[in-house]
Design a protein around this motif. Structure first.
Motif, PDB file in Angstrom:
ATOM      1  N   ARG A 187      77.697  12.668  30.762  1.00  0.00           N
ATOM      2  CA  ARG A 187      77.022  12.608  32.070  1.00  0.00           C
ATOM      3  C   ARG A 187      78.079  12.602  33.182  1.00  0.00           C
ATOM      4  N   TYR A 188      79.157  11.868  32.941  1.00  0.00           N
ATOM      5  CA  TYR A 188      80.253  11.805  33.915  1.00  0.00           C
ATOM      6  C   TYR A 188      80.910  13.174  34.095  1.00  0.00           C
ATOM      7  N   THR A 189      81.254  13.828  32.992  1.00  0.00           N
ATOM      8  CA  THR A 189      81.982  15.107  33.113  1.00  0.00           C
ATOM      9  C   THR A 189      81.087  16.191  33.712  1.00  0.00           C
ATOM     10  N   GLU A 225      92.040  16.327  31.664  1.00  0.00           N
ATOM     11  CA  GLU A 225      92.080  15.814  30.296  1.00  0.00           C
ATOM     12  C   GLU A 225      92.424  14.323  30.303  1.00  0.00           C
ATOM     13  N   ASP A 226      93.405  13.959  31.113  1.00  0.00           N
ATOM     14  CA  ASP A 226      93.812  12.560  31.176  1.00  0.00           C
ATOM     15  C   ASP A 226      92.681  11.703  31.740  1.00  0.00           C
ATOM     16  N   ASP A 227      92.018  12.227  32.759  1.00  0.00           N
ATOM     17  CA  ASP A 227      90.914  11.485  33.375  1.00  0.00           C
ATOM     18  C   ASP A 227      89.782  11.271  32.374  1.00  0.00           C
ATOM     19  N   GLN A 286      81.411  19.616  36.662  1.00  0.00           N
ATOM     20  CA  GLN A 286      80.553  20.801  36.680  1.00  0.00           C
ATOM     21  C   GLN A 286      79.615  20.781  37.877  1.00  0.00           C
ATOM     22  N   GLY A 287      79.641  19.681  38.623  1.00  0.00           N
ATOM     23  CA  GLY A 287      78.848  19.629  39.841  1.00  0.00           C
ATOM     24  C   GLY A 287      77.346  19.502  39.632  1.00  0.00           C
ATOM     25  N   THR A 322      84.530  16.118  22.619  1.00  0.00           N
ATOM     26  CA  THR A 322      84.517  17.290  23.486  1.00  0.00           C
ATOM     27  C   THR A 322      84.401  16.817  24.933  1.00  0.00           C
ATOM     28  N   ALA A 323      85.021  17.560  25.839  1.00  0.00           N
ATOM     29  CA  ALA A 323      84.968  17.193  27.252  1.00  0.00           C
ATOM     30  C   ALA A 323      83.551  17.354  27.797  1.00  0.00           C
ATOM     31  N   PHE A 324      82.842  18.347  27.290  1.00  0.00           N
ATOM     32  CA  PHE A 324      81.476  18.612  27.753  1.00  0.00           C
ATOM     33  C   PHE A 324      80.556  18.683  26.540  1.00  0.00           C
ATOM     34  N   PRO A 325      79.262  18.439  26.746  1.00  0.00           N
ATOM     35  CA  PRO A 325      78.358  18.474  25.589  1.00  0.00           C
ATOM     36  C   PRO A 325      78.240  19.882  25.010  1.00  0.00           C
ATOM     37  N   THR A 326      77.966  19.939  23.721  1.00  0.00           N
ATOM     38  CA  THR A 326      77.763  21.214  23.038  1.00  0.00           C
ATOM     39  C   THR A 326      76.283  21.578  23.147  1.00  0.00           C
TER      40      THR A 326
END
Lengths: 389, 389
Positions: B151-153, B13-15, B158-159, B44-48
């Motif tokens: 794109r980063y997350t 979360e911090d990253d 998620q690899g 959101t941390a990841f796209p919906t």
């Protein structure tokens, strides 16, 4: 510099500050107010002019400085003579780790130094070295971003075109170089252990987190890194494997081999407040992970070496580069703390600074406060933890 | 989405938050706490996930929506019939400006619309249009940066590799498109007045300042822009030239011709608290500067048109595109405010929302609070300033 007449400073200041923030030129307030907030680092709106020859000299001198530090770090006798006499518990504890790993036999095949040599410019545009940092040398990412900021302000608030800017602003790749040096160390370690990762040892609350994160992000396509404070490393979260591999517990009891330990903490006694910090620092040093810096490189960066190296005879033992004279000329004049140097300061206190051996800034004494501090130190025989320049 | 087992959420979360901040995904706290601080926008941390066909449909429908808005904006009778009956002082004042400039003869050769059509997705992955914003459509820069964040997350948490990410994340050029549309309008205006500049009309304290600044910075190589609140525009700081040029006083009494006025304020009554705001809004509309949006485009965006356009007969008068059926299908069902619709809501309040005509969000009423609000409105005959969907 004069501002384009169409602009007023209130708007310009806000624009520059937001541009800086959009480049990540920011710090976290400590004690931490809010993990969601960042604050603009104090930066100049425009670059500070520096004579090109001074800049080139600083670049040219750096390899000699690196070698000088390296030679000090490998000279056991010189380290011992200089540091063991200091009445400084922090230095004594670091030295103790150094002695322990030296006796055991140093496990790592290599060490990594990321140094930053700080200068002031005298009235004749001569470089005067203030200090060399051998541990946690910060702001490599921020300064690279500040270069981008200054390109912006020169272009849009001074009307310079790209060619003019290229001629006036040096290329700044300090972030890339820092990241690449860590990657290089990782590759040296892990030619046969490619699943290893880099460990950042950090403070529990860190103002310069953005500066550190940018290094992580730059390395991420090549190597995974983990940030941990001493507290997070405790309770068995780091351990040594059968071949002295440094193993970090990540996630659900997985053991992650660490190739490189990058210290962005452990540079001053305040970084060791957590009770088991010193044990953990020793454990890391005992491992075969490459340390940035190793304990001996950290010791070689103590300011106590500066006054000694300002003695040309001693200096020549450690530096035999063709540019040794030029390097020696950047050294400031140092004075041991004595009743006679106290009287010298009393006559012209604004010409001196009293510095502490410890890293991290904020421990310097200036102006009229120096004499009072010197009197106190002379009375209590504390003179070896500080020096006068 | 499942997280790589080596990571824990506190670090992740911090990253992600710091990465977002390094991309400028941030807002200023209002009331302004500190001009040096920015806060991470909630993201959101990841796209919906969104079905590709729904995304493509939204893209395909946009030109029809643009044309629909344009046709409404040029239909004097429809604007008048729909808006003049509203018991809403804000609409009445805007309409007054519209009538004044219509009578005088509209001075600008062109108008610019930057619209944002907002959708929700129903349980069958169908688009349901919530509203179309025709003024101050925000977050074009932030959403483009969020694409970079995602794109980063996806890559590091998620690899996914770059090819996989390219297949799953749409190219987002919303910042470039917004900046380019303003530049295009500027070039249309200033083919014979190249020294003109763009004026951003902004709030005195603006949370989304970073979103706006990124547009400015993107345009800066091509056109200068100035940010001014109504208060800063007052006291003669804008005036009309002999050919109705809009002239902004900059610096020391220099007059800067304005090619395009980009409104990031003036979208709701709260933007007009400064006493002379309305006079200044009229003056701007009377000028030959291209307005984004013009007063008629702003009027055409009022939500009051939504229930009318959900009547297919009315809709067909304004939309004759081949994809008219598809567009019509995205419209939600609307209900006029009446005792019978009140009873309908009372039976299933979670299925409805009561919306205000005004822009800026935060005025919607949900769930069990709707009936109470409807009762109040029916008693006070306020029903035309809200609608039910």
């Amino acid at each position: 510099m004069e501002l384009d007449k169409r602009f007023n400073w209130t708007h310009v200041e806000d624009d520059i500050r937001l541009y800086a923030l959009s480049l990540g030129i920011s710090f976290r307030q400590i004690p931490m107010d809010d993990r969601r907030s960042m604050h603009c680092l104090p930066v100049t709106a425009f670059p500070t002019p520096l004579h090109k020859s001074a800049f080139q000299l600083a670049n040219n001198l750096q390899p000699s400085i690196n070698e000088l530090i390296h030679k000090i770090s490998t000279n056991h006798q010189f380290l011992e003579q200089t540091l063991l006499k200091l009445p400084d518990e922090f230095v004594a504890k670091l030295f103790n780790i150094y002695e322990t790993v030296t006796k055991e036999g140093y496990a790592a095949s290599h060490q990594l130094g990321i140094f930053r040599s700080d200068y002031m410019i005298d009235e004749h545009q001569n470089l005067k070295q203030v200090e060399v940092n051998t541990i946690s040398s910060g702001l490599c990412a921020m300064t690279q971003q500040v270069t981008k900021l200054h390109r912006y302000t020169l272009k849009y608030y001074q009307g310079l075109d790209d060619d003019q800017i290229d001629r006036h602003i040096a290329v700044n790749k300090s972030l890339e170089h820092t990241a690449q040096s860590l990657i290089d160390a990782h590759l040296i370690y892990s030619s046969n252990a490619s699943s290893s990762a880099i460990l950042f040892v950090v403070q529990e609350q860190e103002a310069n987190v953005m500066d550190q994160k940018m290094i992580e992000w730059k390395m991420k396509p090549f190597v995974q890194s983990f940030r941990r404070s001493f507290r997070e490393l405790d309770n068995g979260n780091i351990s040594l494997g059968p071949n002295k591999q440094l193993l970090l517990t990540v996630g659900n009891e997985m053991k992650q081999e660490i190739s490189v330990v990058y210290f962005r903490a452990a540079y001053s006694s305040s970084c060791f407040r957590y009770e088991n910090s010193w044990k953990l620092r020793l454990l890391i040093e005992q491992s075969r992970a490459i340390k940035c810096p190793s304990i001996q490189l950290q010791l070689a960066g103590f300011k106590q070496f500066q006054p000694l190296l300002s003695d040309r005879t001693i200096f020549d033992r450690f530096c035999c580069h063709p540019n040794a004279d030029q390097l020696y000329d950047t050294f400031a004049k140092f004075y041991t703390i004595s009743p006679s140097s106290r009287d010298m300061v009393a006559e012209n206190s604004s010409g001196f600074v009293l510095k502490s051996n410890q890293e991290g800034g904020g421990n310097n004494v200036f102006g009229e406060q120096i004499v009072a501090k010197l009197d106190e130190m002379l009375n209590q025989n504390e003179k070896d933890a500080h020096f006068l320049m």
